[in-house]
Motif scaffolding. Sequence first.
Motif, mmCIF file in Angstrom:
data_model
loop_
_atom_site.group_PDB
_atom_site.id
_atom_site.type_symbol
_atom_site.label_atom_id
_atom_site.label_comp_id
_atom_site.label_asym_id
_atom_site.label_seq_id
_atom_site.Cartn_x
_atom_site.Cartn_y
_atom_site.Cartn_z
ATOM 1 N N ASN A 165 -41.015 0.889 -43.773
ATOM 2 C CA ASN A 165 -39.743 1.532 -43.475
ATOM 3 C C ASN A 165 -38.572 0.865 -44.196
ATOM 4 O O ASN A 165 -37.509 1.461 -44.321
ATOM 5 N N VAL B 233 -52.244 2.287 -44.447
ATOM 6 C CA VAL B 233 -53.005 1.090 -44.082
ATOM 7 C C VAL B 233 -52.867 0.895 -42.581
ATOM 8 O O VAL B 233 -51.772 1.029 -42.047
ATOM 9 N N SER C 180 -55.114 3.487 -37.734
ATOM 10 C CA SER C 180 -55.420 4.912 -37.885
ATOM 11 C C SER C 180 -55.452 5.317 -39.353
ATOM 12 O O SER C 180 -55.516 6.487 -39.668
ATOM 13 N N SER D 119 -42.902 -4.272 -40.816
ATOM 14 C CA SER D 119 -42.646 -5.215 -39.720
ATOM 15 C C SER D 119 -43.928 -5.937 -39.303
ATOM 16 O O SER D 119 -43.869 -7.065 -38.827
ATOM 17 N N HIS E 2 -50.698 -2.003 -37.588
ATOM 18 C CA HIS E 2 -50.715 -2.155 -39.044
ATOM 19 C C HIS E 2 -51.551 -3.374 -39.442
ATOM 20 O O HIS E 2 -52.337 -3.307 -40.373
ATOM 21 N N THR F 227 -36.296 -8.236 -44.460
ATOM 22 C CA THR F 227 -34.977 -8.785 -44.149
ATOM 23 C C THR F 227 -34.996 -9.560 -42.839
ATOM 24 O O THR F 227 -34.056 -10.277 -42.528
ATOM 25 N N ASP F 228 -36.076 -9.403 -42.075
ATOM 26 C CA ASP F 228 -36.143 -10.003 -40.748
ATOM 27 C C ASP F 228 -37.048 -11.237 -40.788
ATOM 28 O O ASP F 228 -38.256 -11.122 -41.011
ATOM 29 N N ALA G 295 -40.112 -11.162 -38.274
ATOM 30 C CA ALA G 295 -41.109 -10.088 -38.280
ATOM 31 C C ALA G 295 -42.516 -10.682 -38.223
ATOM 32 O O ALA G 295 -42.774 -11.765 -38.749
ATOM 33 N N GLN H 194 -35.033 -3.570 -51.759
ATOM 34 C CA GLN H 194 -34.450 -2.749 -52.835
ATOM 35 C C GLN H 194 -33.935 -3.593 -53.989
ATOM 36 O O GLN H 194 -33.856 -3.126 -55.124
HETATM 37 C C1 LIG Z 1 -51.992 4.802 -31.856
HETATM 38 C C2 LIG Z 1 -51.174 4.252 -32.974
HETATM 39 C C3 LIG Z 1 -51.751 4.058 -34.200
HETATM 40 C C4 LIG Z 1 -51.018 3.548 -35.252
HETATM 41 N N1 LIG Z 1 -51.635 3.336 -36.444
HETATM 42 C C5 LIG Z 1 -50.926 2.827 -37.462
HETATM 43 C C6 LIG Z 1 -51.525 2.584 -38.719
HETATM 44 O O1 LIG Z 1 -52.718 2.859 -38.930
HETATM 45 N N2 LIG Z 1 -50.807 2.065 -39.724
HETATM 46 C C7 LIG Z 1 -49.482 1.747 -39.553
HETATM 47 O O2 LIG Z 1 -48.885 1.254 -40.505
HETATM 48 N N3 LIG Z 1 -48.877 1.989 -38.391
HETATM 49 C C8 LIG Z 1 -49.552 2.519 -37.339
HETATM 50 N N4 LIG Z 1 -48.920 2.767 -36.157
HETATM 51 C C9 LIG Z 1 -47.463 2.650 -36.099
HETATM 52 C C10 LIG Z 1 -47.002 1.223 -35.904
HETATM 53 O O3 LIG Z 1 -46.991 0.922 -34.535
HETATM 54 C C11 LIG Z 1 -45.595 1.057 -36.447
HETATM 55 O O4 LIG Z 1 -44.779 2.064 -35.928
HETATM 56 C C12 LIG Z 1 -45.510 1.112 -37.950
HETATM 57 O O5 LIG Z 1 -46.521 0.340 -38.540
HETATM 58 C C13 LIG Z 1 -44.190 0.571 -38.389
HETATM 59 O O6 LIG Z 1 -44.051 0.733 -39.776
HETATM 60 P P1 LIG Z 1 -43.017 -0.141 -40.590
HETATM 61 O O7 LIG Z 1 -43.365 -1.554 -40.445
HETATM 62 O O8 LIG Z 1 -43.025 0.419 -41.959
HETATM 63 O O9 LIG Z 1 -41.621 0.231 -39.942
HETATM 64 P P2 LIG Z 1 -40.644 -0.608 -39.031
HETATM 65 O O10 LIG Z 1 -41.324 -1.065 -37.827
HETATM 66 O O11 LIG Z 1 -39.441 0.225 -38.891
HETATM 67 O O12 LIG Z 1 -40.341 -1.888 -39.876
HETATM 68 C C14 LIG Z 1 -39.518 -1.911 -40.985
HETATM 69 C C15 LIG Z 1 -39.416 -3.343 -41.432
HETATM 70 O O13 LIG Z 1 -38.695 -3.393 -42.642
HETATM 71 C C16 LIG Z 1 -37.692 -4.381 -42.585
HETATM 72 N N5 LIG Z 1 -36.600 -3.918 -43.412
HETATM 73 C C17 LIG Z 1 -35.610 -3.030 -43.126
HETATM 74 N N6 LIG Z 1 -34.803 -2.859 -44.170
HETATM 75 C C18 LIG Z 1 -35.272 -3.635 -45.147
HETATM 76 C C19 LIG Z 1 -34.855 -3.875 -46.479
HETATM 77 N N7 LIG Z 1 -33.833 -3.260 -47.015
HETATM 78 N N8 LIG Z 1 -35.581 -4.735 -47.205
HETATM 79 C C20 LIG Z 1 -36.664 -5.361 -46.683
HETATM 80 N N9 LIG Z 1 -37.078 -5.170 -45.438
HETATM 81 C C21 LIG Z 1 -36.396 -4.312 -44.676
HETATM 82 C C22 LIG Z 1 -37.322 -4.509 -41.142
HETATM 83 O O14 LIG Z 1 -36.882 -5.818 -40.902
HETATM 84 C C23 LIG Z 1 -38.664 -4.232 -40.456
HETATM 85 O O15 LIG Z 1 -39.391 -5.420 -40.298
HETATM 86 C C24 LIG Z 1 -49.644 3.254 -35.081
HETATM 87 C C25 LIG Z 1 -49.063 3.459 -33.840
HETATM 88 C C26 LIG Z 1 -49.796 3.950 -32.795
HETATM 89 C C27 LIG Z 1 -49.136 4.162 -31.481
#
Ligand SMILES: Cc1cc2nc3c(=O)[nH]c(=O)nc-3n(C[C@H](O)[C@H](O)[C@H](O)COP(=O)(O)OP(=O)(O)OC[C@H]3O[C@@H](n4cnc5c(N)ncnc54)[C@H](O)[C@@H]3O)c2cc1C
Lengths: 247, 411
Positions: free
Chosen positions: B301, B338, B341, B356, B361, B376-377, B380, B395
């Motif tokens: 994200n 990745v 699921s 995160s 994940h 950025t965190d 994390a 970015q």
């Molecule tokens: C049943 C179930 C199954 C799931 N299966 C999967 C799965 O297979 N795979 C999966 O990935 N997820 C899965 N999820 C979802 C998972 O729980 C998370 O919602 C998801 O992994 C979060 O993705 P993320 O880390 O990209 O986003 P976020 O949690 O939003 O994290 C974003 C991260 O990016 C950082 N960030 C923000 N801006 C910047 C920037 N400009 N530069 C650098 N860093 C920045 C933030 O600090 C944060 O740590 C599942 C959830 C459920 C309920």
Amino acid sequence: MRTIILLSAGYDTVSGRPAPVAGEIGAIGMALALGGEVLGVHVGPAGPTMREYAGYGLERIVALGAGQAGVVEALAAYIRSGAAFDGAPVDLVLTGRRGSGGEDSGLFPYALAHALDWPIMRDIVAIQATQGVVEVEQALPRGVRRRAHVKGPCVLGVHEMAPFTPAFSFAAMRRGEVLTYGETADSPPADMAGADMQIRPYRARPRLIQAQASGTGGQVMIDPTPQAAAQAIRDHLVMLGVLQTGR
Amino acid sequence: MTRLRPDPRALRLRRMTAGQAGRVRLVPAALADRAGQVSPSGRLRRDPRAERQRLLVPGLARARLVRDGRAGTGGNATPVQEARSQVTRIDDPQCLVMVVPDLPDGRPGRLDRQVMGAARLLADAWKGAVVLCCPASLDSAAYTDFAQAGADRVVPLPLDPTDPERSVAAIGDAVARFTPRTVLFGESTDGGDMARRVAVATGRSFMGDVEVLNPRNAIRPAMARRSEQVASTLPGIMALSPDRVAPYGGNAHEARVTGMDGDDRQSPVHGGGRIRVAPPQPGDPATMALAEAPFVVSAGNGVTDFDMFRQMVSALHASPGGSRMVCDAGLLPREMQVGASGTVLDAICYVAMGISGTPQHLQGLGRVEHVVAVNTDLHAAMVERAGLSIIADAQLVMPALLEVLRNGTEE
Ligand SMILES: Cc1cc2nc3c(=O)[nH]c(=O)nc-3n(C[C@H](O)[C@H](O)[C@H](O)COP(=O)(O)OP(=O)(O)OC[C@H]3O[C@@H](n4cnc5c(N)ncnc54)[C@H](O)[C@@H]3O)c2cc1C
């Protein structure tokens, strides 16, 4: 190209019901992609699972009666006899990696190749056949591939990663014919339990737990300049050996 | 099978302890084996240190205890390091256990060490020695590794990586020469293949996918993993599944080089010449299935500029991946997800850009060894898992990394 596909009466790992074996479906797909004449062969009585294999595009399936001979000998004799393709010789035998529902040892293709005195390769993901020589691509872990030339008729085991899973169609399943050949003496399947071999329900056992390379946190760079960060990442990847610098 | 005959008198004697007022007490039979650990009042005495040692996972910097009945993982724990300076010699073995390792890059790999551990276990129980077959062209460092891994004898053989049938002939000759009680392989792509080839060539009994191996029995799954086969007489050839037996961690063994006598080798190598295998080629990371990929770079994200992300991934010669957030949003295709699921990786290295690191994940990282995080965190979860963490905006890092890589190619 005249291809024989070895089919087994498999069982589903999860439900335990009779079901086609995934690796053998992949073998059907690969044989159909190769073209030419294709025949499925199963040693044993023709059960309902054989019809399901037909649904993946196999038009002819032979259920071979082993009679008094062993399974390997019976199949080798059938392949040598030329009965499979009206007297024409067999060019290729395709198999899955291992059965699912019997002994599942993956030894059968090797035993067959030994009985026929043919070369064997397994984990194949691509085949190209030219006059007398088969060029195959073998899959190794981590996306690594290996080409090989195999001379003459051969036995090939198809890898799960092979990109040839044919679609199932009900019409094809109804259309396909399952023939029987040879003595169908309903001999009971070979008993896996013996004097020093015991069969009991499977018990999952934990694998060894390995030490993770970096337990809690490694090197952390807080708010570096983008250039310093990029250089650090590059150096780290080069150090790990995943990034080739020469390219 | 010979069965031990119980001696009721000796058993009774073992159970006897001094009671109060000069009387004799009998300790309950279940506790008798631990007679030394039973207090005079018949209470079992616990040894908390030994218990902790049994639960400990070996090889970790920070202690980790496994309490859910999986003990034994620590049972084979590496004994103290000082003991390794001595070399154990077995001059007059009663039988031989042969090992044919895969030797990726000419060194014993992880699975090879486990197979050696299993061979050591069997050889020690049978008062035998471990014979290791290896290609003739290896450097001396490899022999040091064999000694550490527990090999008593090393037999260089004319193994041919371009023709498996020639290798089978060489191993078959070695089996005929040494008549080992059992031959062990690793159940890997090449090891499993070679094991089956040797089994049909030598006519020995075979058992693959062995999950439990000890001197008493070998166990493997069968019938679509719903049953298991238990062999109480160990087969002549076995292929051991990965991560089932701990590698050997005791004293180094001798690793004495033993040649094949000239007349043992059947001069014209029988068989062979029908298969010609080319050297392995790494796959194309852009099209390879994610489950196979050795090097994955993922966007989460925290990444907004996906054009830049794609350029950077191709400059790194990596396979692209993403978190579920990104795939759900349609920014990357579902095949690239990745996680629990999505796809579980088998990669060597993983770079996480703005992810995160939620448990779902991280499940997808399975046994990835090296992780790099850009986030950025600072707090994390992904940063905690990573070997190198950059606390910065993804970015800004991505174009800088692209720049560094492009400059690198110009040099
Ligand atoms: C049943 C179930 C199954 C799931 N299966 C999967 C799965 O297979 N795979 C999966 O990935 N997820 C899965 N999820 C979802 C998972 O729980 C998370 O919602 C998801 O992994 C979060 O993705 P993320 O880390 O990209 O986003 P976020 O949690 O939003 O994290 C974003 C991260 O990016 C950082 N960030 C923000 N801006 C910047 C920037 N400009 N530069 C650098 N860093 C920045 C933030 O600090 C944060 O740590 C599942 C959830 C459920 C309920």
